[in-house]
Motif scaffolding. Structure first.
Motif, short mmCIF file in Angstrom:
data_model
loop_
_atom_site.label_atom_id
_atom_site.label_comp_id
_atom_site.label_asym_id
_atom_site.label_seq_id
_atom_site.Cartn_x
_atom_site.Cartn_y
_atom_site.Cartn_z
N GLY A 176 5.17 5.53 18.04
CA GLY A 176 5.84 6.54 17.21
C GLY A 176 6.95 7.28 17.90
O GLY A 176 7.42 8.30 17.36
N LEU A 177 7.41 6.84 19.07
CA LEU A 177 8.48 7.55 19.77
C LEU A 177 9.77 6.73 19.74
O LEU A 177 9.76 5.54 20.07
CB LEU A 177 8.07 7.83 21.22
N VAL A 178 10.86 7.39 19.35
CA VAL A 178 12.17 6.75 19.23
C VAL A 178 13.20 7.66 19.89
O VAL A 178 13.15 8.89 19.71
CB VAL A 178 12.56 6.54 17.75
N SER A 179 14.13 7.09 20.65
CA SER A 179 15.23 7.86 21.22
C SER A 179 16.55 7.22 20.79
O SER A 179 16.64 6.00 20.63
CB SER A 179 15.16 7.88 22.75
N PHE A 180 17.57 8.07 20.60
CA PHE A 180 18.87 7.53 20.22
C PHE A 180 19.98 8.49 20.63
O PHE A 180 19.75 9.67 20.91
CB PHE A 180 18.93 7.25 18.72
N THR A 181 21.19 7.95 20.67
CA THR A 181 22.39 8.76 20.92
C THR A 181 23.43 8.42 19.87
O THR A 181 23.38 7.35 19.23
CB THR A 181 22.99 8.49 22.32
N LEU A 182 24.38 9.33 19.69
CA LEU A 182 25.47 9.14 18.74
C LEU A 182 26.72 8.67 19.47
O LEU A 182 26.93 8.98 20.64
CB LEU A 182 25.76 10.45 18.00
N LYS A 183 27.56 7.94 18.75
CA LYS A 183 28.82 7.50 19.33
C LYS A 183 29.71 8.69 19.68
O LYS A 183 30.35 8.71 20.72
CB LYS A 183 29.55 6.57 18.35
N ASN A 184 29.73 9.69 18.83
CA ASN A 184 30.46 10.92 19.10
C ASN A 184 29.45 11.95 19.57
O ASN A 184 28.83 12.65 18.76
CB ASN A 184 31.20 11.40 17.87
N GLU A 185 29.29 12.06 20.89
CA GLU A 185 28.24 12.93 21.41
C GLU A 185 28.46 14.40 21.06
O GLU A 185 27.50 15.18 21.05
CB GLU A 185 28.12 12.78 22.92
N LYS A 186 29.69 14.77 20.75
CA LYS A 186 29.96 16.16 20.37
C LYS A 186 29.33 16.51 19.03
O LYS A 186 29.20 17.69 18.70
CB LYS A 186 31.47 16.39 20.32
N LYS A 187 28.96 15.49 18.26
CA LYS A 187 28.32 15.74 16.96
C LYS A 187 26.79 15.85 17.07
O LYS A 187 26.12 16.10 16.07
CB LYS A 187 28.68 14.61 15.98
N SER A 188 26.27 15.64 18.27
CA SER A 188 24.81 15.64 18.44
C SER A 188 24.19 16.96 18.00
O SER A 188 23.14 16.98 17.34
CB SER A 188 24.45 15.37 19.90
#
Length: 569
Positions: free
Chosen positions: A487-499
């Motif tokens: 049940g654990l998921v990690s992710f990042t966004l292409k535009n990290e400023k929108k995180s």
């Protein structure tokens, strides 16, 4: 069924120690004749012979009974607690709220990116709002009261007191403080616990020991001491047998500790004692304090951040040569959800006579069986097995086929008397919570897989970490036939400023920890590595990584929350 006696006292509770799902707290009023009793239970409640029928969904009901002895009037009331599966804590107004809505919650709501940074930097506007926190990092208000009460009775003005659950833990803390600071400290017995008294300037060092080792006093333990009820016992035989059955272990090799880190620390003490003078080896990026324990205790540690390629081959060679006291790894790891090739590590450990310690917390014993390769399995019971987020506990499982089994059994039989160091009230809660473990994991697996699929296809998402994506071949070695990918998921966004915008807008509960029946999200790297972000980045763990622990809410509710938030990416 529990009966309240003539003066508001609970009859038979401590004598029978049979709680089931019943939880009780008592607080003295202004006078000895008045006593408020707050109760949560799964069965009925008998008061002065009158049966009060339980309301629907008793996990979400807080019962309270008030008796005024002079008037002879008995009043009853109940108030609904917040159900985080239907009403998540995600907005600014929720800052500092306990997660779950329980006095003994082990997580706290940090609903915005800015609040997470404020927490890490100790800003008053955040810290003053916190009603609880993860117990090793944040002193629960009841624990703080216990420290202050003990200090008034035992210390002088220039001293501080840190309470430990037993004398052995306090002695280890004392040695840690004296070695690090050179300052003199002393230990005094205090209401069944042990008080470490240190000079005020070195109190933070004593609290470092508290945090790293997890040998802590729980909020329930503090409460019983503060109220003068005394510490009591709980028979954990059924709990240990249940935990053993979940993993296919022998109950005699299952040892329950006051936290996951206390279990890890006990393993480290055992193995560095057996192989004195040798360093330990940490494979892959670990949970922050697992590495802290290896660095601060024993002879130090060697860390291999990425267990692949030539560096991994070199590490296996060093294991075969018997260089290390032990090899530690998490399968899969947190937060990158990578799995080590345990088959190769196991073979190298056997050749070199080196014990292999594997933590299975992240995906849980429901999904993985690491015992086919490990000598010792560690688990944070606070997470998936408890599932409620209202108790801290850990477990050490000794693998009977290990060549080190006999020596380890001797150590843990002595270190963890009767197989359990967890305080009785916490053990009773864990006992009840753990009964729903297997039923929770199937919907968790299903929703997590659906979320991963959605994130992989989303144009704003840069990278996704999940066992089926990160290192699927290595994970397959330990995946149970019935199991999924956790049940654990990690992710990042292409535009990290929108995180920050996406995190702030996400309509799911937000705070530290994982494994609760309600979904829980956090910017993991900021929370775990705020003072070492560059180091974490160098290890492949971005500062803007968002970690998600999936609960048992309907899948579409969770997926819908992410779709809406990701529109801001």
């Amino acid at each position: 069924m529990v009966e309240v006696g003539e003066h508001g006292h609970l009859l038979g509770l401590r004598a029978s120690m049979s709680w089931g799902g019943f939880r009780r707290e008592a607080r003295e009023g202004e006078g000895a004749e008045n006593k408020e009793i707050e109760q949560r239970l799964h069965g009925g409640l008998t008061m002065h012979g009158a049966m009060v029928e339980p309301k629907e969904n008793l996990q979400m009901v807080d019962w309270a009974a008030h008796r005024t002895c002079k008037s002879g009037v008995v009043q009853y009331r109940f108030s609904a607690l917040r159900d985080l599966m239907t009403s998540p804590a995600w907005q600014q107004e929720d800052l500092g709220a306990p997660l779950p809505d329980d006095r003994h919650a082990i997580s706290v709501c940090l609903p915005t990116w800015d609040s997470v940074i404020g927490y890490e930097e100790g800003r008053d506007k955040v810290i003053k709002r916190l009603r609880c926190g993860y117990p090793r990092f944040f002193k629960h208000p009841l624990v703080e009261r216990l420290f202050q009460q003990a200090a008034k009775q035992l210390a002088v003005e220039s001293e501080r007191v840190v309470i430990f659950p037993d004398k052995a833990a306090a002695q280890r803390a004392l040695r840690f403080v004296e070695k690090r600071t050179g300052a003199a400290a002393r230990i005094v017995s205090y209401d069944g616990l042990q008080a470490l008294i240190v000079p005020e300037p070195v109190a933070p060092v004593a609290m470092e020991y508290w945090r790293y080792t997890g040998e802590i006093v729980s909020s329930r333990q503090a409460w019983d001491v503060l109220e003068g009820d005394g510490l009591w016992q709980y028979d954990t035989t059924e709990l240990r047998e249940r935990l053993a059955a979940y993993g296919g272990y022998q109950a005699g090799g299952v040892f329950i500790y006051e936290s996951g880190m206390a279990g890890v620390y006990a393993v480290h003490r055992a193995l560095t004692g057996m192989f004195a003078g040798k360093k330990t080896l940490q494979l892959d990026f670990p949970y922050v304090d697992v590495l802290k324990v290896q660095n601060h205790f024993g002879s130090g540690a060697v860390m291999l951040n990425d267990s692949q390629g030539e560096s991994f081959d070199e590490a296996l060679k060093r294991i075969r040569e018997g260089e290390f006291a032990a090899v530690f790894c998490e399968v899969p790891s947190n937060p990158l959800l990578r799995s080590v090739d345990l088959e190769r590590v196991h073979d190298a450990c056997r050749d070199g006579g080196v014990p292999l310690v594997v933590d299975d917390t992240i995906c849980s014993v429901y999904n993985v069986d690491v015992s086919r390769y490990a000598d010792i399995v560690t688990t944070s019971l606070s997470k998936w097995i408890s599932g409620k987020g209202d108790v801290l506990a850990g477990c050490v499982q000794l693998v009977e086929t290990s060549p080190f089994y006999a020596d380890l059994l001797g150590f843990f039989t002595d270190d963890c008397e009767s197989g359990c160091r967890l305080y009785a009230a916490d053990a009773a809660v864990l006992d009840e919570n753990s009964k729903g473990f297997e039923a929770r994991m199937s919907p968790v697996n299903t929703t997590s897989a659906a979320l991963v699929e959605m994130l992989l296809e989303h144009p704003a998402v840069d990278k996704v970490w999940y066992p089926s994506v990160s290192t699927p071949e290595a994970y397959a070695q330990v995946k149970r036939e019935r199991g999924g990918y956790g049940g654990l998921v990690s992710f990042t966004l292409k535009n990290e400023k929108k995180s920050a915008k996406v995190y702030d807008a996400l309509e799911l509960s937000k705070g530290p920890s994982l494994g609760t029946e309600f979904s829980l999200v956090c910017p993991y790297t900021l929370l775990a590595h705020y003072d070492e972000l560059d180091w974490a980045e160098g290890c492949g763990v971005p500062a803007h990584l968002i970690r998600v622990s999936i609960g048992i809410e309907p899948s579409e509710q969770v997926l819908g929350a992410f779709r809406a938030a990701l529109e801001l990416a």
